[in-house]
Design a protein around this motif. Sequence first.
Motif, PDB file in Angstrom:
ATOM      1  N   ASP A 169       0.832  -1.218   0.000  1.00 27.56           N
ATOM      2  CA  ASP A 169       0.000   0.000   0.000  1.00 27.56           C
ATOM      3  C   ASP A 169       0.860   1.259   0.000  1.00 27.56           C
ATOM      4  OD1 ASP A 169      -2.310  -1.466  -0.009  1.00 27.56           O
ATOM      5  OD2 ASP A 169      -2.620  -1.363   2.159  1.00 27.56           O
ATOM      6  N   SER A 170       1.958   1.190   0.750  1.00 28.63           N
ATOM      7  CA  SER A 170       2.841   2.355   0.836  1.00 28.63           C
ATOM      8  C   SER A 170       3.466   2.654  -0.515  1.00 28.63           C
ATOM      9  CB  SER A 170       3.940   2.115   1.867  1.00 28.63           C
ATOM     10  OG  SER A 170       3.375   1.915   3.148  1.00 28.63           O
ATOM     11  N   ILE A 171       3.956   1.643  -1.177  1.00 26.79           N
ATOM     12  CA  ILE A 171       4.598   1.851  -2.485  1.00 26.79           C
ATOM     13  C   ILE A 171       3.578   2.360  -3.504  1.00 26.79           C
ATOM     14  CG2 ILE A 171       5.756   0.691  -4.404  1.00 26.79           C
ATOM     15  CD1 ILE A 171       6.981  -1.231  -2.324  1.00 26.79           C
TER      16      ILE A 171
ATOM     17  N   GLY B 211       0.784   3.963  -2.889  1.00 28.74           N
ATOM     18  CA  GLY B 211       0.378   5.322  -2.555  1.00 28.74           C
ATOM     19  C   GLY B 211       1.429   6.342  -2.938  1.00 28.74           C
ATOM     20  N   VAL B 212       2.698   6.021  -2.707  1.00 33.62           N
ATOM     21  CA  VAL B 212       3.781   6.939  -3.059  1.00 33.62           C
ATOM     22  C   VAL B 212       3.789   7.197  -4.554  1.00 33.62           C
ATOM     23  CG1 VAL B 212       6.290   7.155  -3.201  1.00 33.62           C
ATOM     24  CG2 VAL B 212       5.229   6.387  -1.078  1.00 33.62           C
ATOM     25  N   LEU B 213       3.651   6.130  -5.347  1.00 35.90           N
ATOM     26  CA  LEU B 213       3.695   6.296  -6.808  1.00 35.90           C
ATOM     27  C   LEU B 213       2.500   7.113  -7.318  1.00 35.90           C
ATOM     28  CD1 LEU B 213       4.841   2.705  -7.866  1.00 35.90           C
ATOM     29  CD2 LEU B 213       6.214   4.805  -7.762  1.00 35.90           C
ATOM     30  N   SER B 214       1.302   6.874  -6.761  1.00 39.37           N
ATOM     31  CA  SER B 214       0.125   7.604  -7.248  1.00 39.37           C
ATOM     32  C   SER B 214       0.131   9.066  -6.807  1.00 39.37           C
ATOM     33  CB  SER B 214      -1.154   6.925  -6.759  1.00 39.37           C
ATOM     34  OG  SER B 214      -1.239   6.959  -5.343  1.00 39.37           O
ATOM     35  N   ASP B 215       0.810   9.339  -5.685  1.00 42.46           N
ATOM     36  CA  ASP B 215       0.835  10.715  -5.180  1.00 42.46           C
ATOM     37  C   ASP B 215       1.998  11.528  -5.707  1.00 42.46           C
ATOM     38  OD1 ASP B 215      -1.474  10.358  -3.705  1.00 42.46           O
ATOM     39  OD2 ASP B 215      -0.419   9.742  -1.884  1.00 42.46           O
ATOM     40  N   GLN B 216       2.774  10.950  -6.623  1.00 41.88           N
ATOM     41  CA  GLN B 216       3.904  11.699  -7.175  1.00 41.88           C
ATOM     42  C   GLN B 216       3.457  12.789  -8.140  1.00 41.88           C
ATOM     43  OE1 GLN B 216       7.393  11.358  -6.450  1.00 41.88           O
ATOM     44  NE2 GLN B 216       6.294  10.401  -4.737  1.00 41.88           N
ATOM     45  N   TRP B 217       2.270  12.640  -8.681  1.00 39.74           N
ATOM     46  CA  TRP B 217       1.812  13.634  -9.652  1.00 39.74           C
ATOM     47  C   TRP B 217       1.637  15.007  -8.992  1.00 39.74           C
ATOM     48  CZ3 TRP B 217       2.421  11.579 -14.179  1.00 39.74           C
ATOM     49  CH2 TRP B 217       2.159  10.232 -14.380  1.00 39.74           C
ATOM     50  N   LYS B 218       2.034  16.019  -9.733  1.00 36.42           N
ATOM     51  CA  LYS B 218       1.713  17.380  -9.286  1.00 36.42           C
ATOM     52  C   LYS B 218       0.221  17.637  -9.451  1.00 36.42           C
ATOM     53  CE  LYS B 218       6.127  19.361 -10.827  1.00 36.42           C
ATOM     54  NZ  LYS B 218       6.716  20.441 -11.667  1.00 36.42           N
TER      55      LYS B 218
ATOM     56  N   LYS C  72      15.842   8.321  -3.099  1.00 29.39           N
ATOM     57  CA  LYS C  72      15.553   8.735  -1.733  1.00 29.39           C
ATOM     58  C   LYS C  72      14.119   9.214  -1.598  1.00 29.39           C
ATOM     59  CE  LYS C  72      17.342  11.623   1.993  1.00 29.39           C
ATOM     60  NZ  LYS C  72      18.365  12.619   2.381  1.00 29.39           N
ATOM     61  N   ILE C  73      13.630   9.875  -2.670  1.00 28.34           N
ATOM     62  CA  ILE C  73      12.252  10.363  -2.612  1.00 28.34           C
ATOM     63  C   ILE C  73      11.289   9.189  -2.494  1.00 28.34           C
ATOM     64  CG2 ILE C  73      10.421  11.478  -3.947  1.00 28.34           C
ATOM     65  CD1 ILE C  73      12.563  13.324  -5.124  1.00 28.34           C
ATOM     66  N   LEU C  74      11.432   8.203  -3.373  1.00 29.00           N
ATOM     67  CA  LEU C  74      10.490   7.088  -3.391  1.00 29.00           C
ATOM     68  C   LEU C  74      10.634   6.184  -2.176  1.00 29.00           C
ATOM     69  CD1 LEU C  74      10.672   6.138  -7.192  1.00 29.00           C
ATOM     70  CD2 LEU C  74       8.913   7.479  -6.025  1.00 29.00           C
ATOM     71  N   LEU C  75      11.885   5.745  -1.906  1.00 26.55           N
ATOM     72  CA  LEU C  75      12.099   4.818  -0.798  1.00 26.55           C
ATOM     73  C   LEU C  75      11.836   5.476   0.552  1.00 26.55           C
ATOM     74  CD1 LEU C  75      15.316   2.983  -2.079  1.00 26.55           C
ATOM     75  CD2 LEU C  75      12.942   2.175  -2.112  1.00 26.55           C
ATOM     76  N   GLY C  76      12.223   6.734   0.687  1.00 26.01           N
ATOM     77  CA  GLY C  76      12.019   7.425   1.960  1.00 26.01           C
ATOM     78  C   GLY C  76      10.535   7.586   2.280  1.00 26.01           C
ATOM     79  N   GLN C  77       9.751   7.983   1.292  1.00 29.35           N
ATOM     80  CA  GLN C  77       8.317   8.147   1.536  1.00 29.35           C
ATOM     81  C   GLN C  77       7.640   6.804   1.803  1.00 29.35           C
ATOM     82  OE1 GLN C  77       6.409  10.404  -1.563  1.00 29.35           O
ATOM     83  NE2 GLN C  77       7.778  12.156  -1.374  1.00 29.35           N
ATOM     84  N   ALA C  78       8.045   5.767   1.059  1.00 32.67           N
ATOM     85  CA  ALA C  78       7.446   4.444   1.273  1.00 32.67           C
ATOM     86  C   ALA C  78       7.750   3.944   2.684  1.00 32.67           C
ATOM     87  CB  ALA C  78       7.965   3.450   0.227  1.00 32.67           C
ATOM     88  N   ALA C  79       8.992   4.145   3.148  1.00 31.84           N
ATOM     89  CA  ALA C  79       9.363   3.692   4.494  1.00 31.84           C
ATOM     90  C   ALA C  79       8.567   4.431   5.561  1.00 31.84           C
ATOM     91  CB  ALA C  79      10.861   3.909   4.700  1.00 31.84           C
ATOM     92  N   ASP C  80       8.353   5.737   5.361  1.00 30.54           N
ATOM     93  CA  ASP C  80       7.572   6.501   6.332  1.00 30.54           C
ATOM     94  C   ASP C  80       6.124   6.012   6.392  1.00 30.54           C
ATOM     95  OD1 ASP C  80       9.728   8.056   6.988  1.00 30.54           O
ATOM     96  OD2 ASP C  80       9.213   9.694   5.617  1.00 30.54           O
TER      97      ASP C  80
ATOM     98  N   SER D 195      -0.025   8.330   4.412  1.00 30.36           N
ATOM     99  CA  SER D 195       0.947   9.408   4.566  1.00 30.36           C
ATOM    100  C   SER D 195       0.648  10.187   5.841  1.00 30.36           C
ATOM    101  CB  SER D 195       0.893  10.345   3.359  1.00 30.36           C
ATOM    102  OG  SER D 195       1.712  11.484   3.577  1.00 30.36           O
ATOM    103  N   SER D 196       1.717  10.621   6.500  1.00 32.82           N
ATOM    104  CA  SER D 196       1.534  11.455   7.696  1.00 32.82           C
ATOM    105  C   SER D 196       1.217  12.896   7.332  1.00 32.82           C
ATOM    106  CB  SER D 196       2.799  11.408   8.568  1.00 32.82           C
ATOM    107  OG  SER D 196       3.921  11.892   7.827  1.00 32.82           O
ATOM    108  N   GLU D 197       1.343  13.233   6.066  1.00 30.36           N
ATOM    109  CA  GLU D 197       1.027  14.579   5.590  1.00 30.36           C
ATOM    110  C   GLU D 197      -0.464  14.678   5.246  1.00 30.36           C
ATOM    111  OE1 GLU D 197       2.936  17.273   5.267  1.00 30.36           O
ATOM    112  OE2 GLU D 197       4.748  16.288   6.017  1.00 30.36           O
TER     113      GLU D 197
END
Length: 389
Positions: free
Chosen positions: A9-11, A13-20, A110-118, A126-128
């Motif tokens: 789910d984390s991975i 979510g990170v990929l789908s939320d990358q869009w501006k 770092k962007i992808l892996l860091g957000q997925a780990a969080d 996401s905590s945001e």
Amino acid sequence: MGIIDAAFDSIGGVLSDQWKDIVTAAPFDEHTIVAPGIRKDSQNGRGANYGAEDILSNGSIIFVPENTAAFVFSQSGIEQVITQPGGFEYRNGEATVFDEQDRREKGIGKILLGQAADRIGFSGMSSEEKRVAFVNLREIRGLKFGTRGPLAYNDLFYGTDLEVYSYGSFAVQVMNPEAFVQNFVPANVTSYSLDDPQARTQLLSEFLQSFISAVNSLSAEYRISQLPSQANSIASRISTEEGNAGTWPERFGLRLTSVAIENIEFSEESRELIRQFSEKKMGVRAYEDASQQAANIAAQQMIAEGVRNNGLGDGGGMLFGMNLASVLNPQNATFAGASTAPTEPQTENAKTSSLDNQIETLKKLKELLDAGILSQDEFDAKKREILGL
């Protein structure tokens, strides 16, 4: 198993939320005061931005319409207020691989892996959390009001308290959007309209209290029928009141801009009082007119009686008296147009008018002389009196 699901789910979510994101304001109607920001997810069949609604990526664009203020909310409250119209680039969101500055500073990995780990620690979430709302800075018109009970108004013309009902509308405008959001709009609300009775109850109650006070303050100067023309004065008095609607600018960042009085209706009791007053006034006026006419006739008869008793004979005295009475003022038995009080030197026009009156009176006396009603001595005596000889 739950941790593995959270990882996937984390991975995802990170990929789908990358869009501006491109955020615009939802449509405003006449009474909408807060509208939510809506994310544009497609255009002419292109685009597939189906990420989380409460995530804003760096580089996203917030379009702010004219006469609106954009608010960016985080979990803790107001993060940013944008009051300038146009496109605003947001830079305080989540890092994205599509933003050049983020790639340069952090790198794609770092962007992808860091957000997925969080996100794994929050079960893939996401905590945001970021939301956008828009506050309407235009004048909001047509807010209806009506007095719920009769309003006592001491009308200076009738000299009594009258009970009236008043109906109309008023307009307000947000002058301090931050104070308005903090002190008036309920927490965690991004859509708010003054068409909602719950949203308008507080404003309407305080407005009516101020309206009643302002109207009563005008009773010493204006008749009740003149109140509709004093709408601007009423609005000014409400705005400067120390309580109720007069406190809106400081409390809510909101100000009263105008008041329109559409109708004023009397209660049944007051309507009956006015009817009785009008009937009595008409009766008194008719009595006064009749009394004045009777008094004038009586005065003329007394003048004729006095002339008759001074030696002009019954028939001649009455005829002479009535003719003389027609040119005399029945209030003081002076010739009409003449003044009994000392006056300043007469103008040429005034002298001519006085001379004309004397000539006219002498003509009447000459007619009586020719008819044999007056003797020559009586005529000469009156002639000297009229000419002041």
